[in-house]
Design an enzyme around this catalytic site. Structure first.
Site, short mmCIF file in Angstrom:
data_model
loop_
_atom_site.label_atom_id
_atom_site.label_comp_id
_atom_site.label_asym_id
_atom_site.label_seq_id
_atom_site.Cartn_x
_atom_site.Cartn_y
_atom_site.Cartn_z
N CYS A 31 0.83 -1.20 0.00
CA CYS A 31 0.00 0.00 0.00
C CYS A 31 0.87 1.26 0.00
O CYS A 31 1.55 1.55 0.98
CB CYS A 31 -0.91 -0.06 1.23
SG CYS A 31 -1.75 1.47 1.65
N CYS A 34 0.07 3.82 2.67
CA CYS A 34 0.52 3.31 3.98
C CYS A 34 2.00 3.65 4.19
O CYS A 34 2.41 4.03 5.29
CB CYS A 34 0.33 1.80 4.08
SG CYS A 34 -1.39 1.26 3.95
#
Length: 103
Positions: A31, A34
């Site tokens: 991600c 993230c």
């Protein structure tokens, strides 16, 4: 304090039984957002003595992600006294995360 890796095995002791508020970062290695949020979360873990910071890898801990109804990542959840009290989705600036924590 450093970031703690939260798993279903240590969730009870590290999060539910914590005498401090806990900031949970639900994330995954693939991600991009993230990875953008991670340095901010890591810095807060070092700066705040009165908050425990944990990271939950949603790929490795799908049961915890399901328990919190995590549909998109990154998601930050603030836990106090074993209960979720605040939540945010997406990349957040440090000031917004501090506000989530009531700082």
């Amino acid at each position: 304090m450093s970031v703690i890796t939260i798993t279903k095995d240590n969730f009870q002791s590290e999060v539910l039984a914590s005498d401090k508020p806990v900031l949970l970062d639900f994330w995954a290695a693939w991600c991009g957002p993230c990875r953008m949020l991670s340095p901010t979360v890591d810095a807060l873990a070092e700066e705040l003595d009165d908050v425990k910071v944990g990271k939950v890898n949603v790929d490795e801990q799908p049961d915890l992600a399901a328990q919190f109804g995590i549909m998109s990542i990154p998601t930050l959840v603030v836990m106090k006294d074993g209960k979720p009290v605040n939540k945010s989705l997406g990349v957040q600036p440090k000031s917004a995360i501090l506000a989530l924590l009531g700082k």
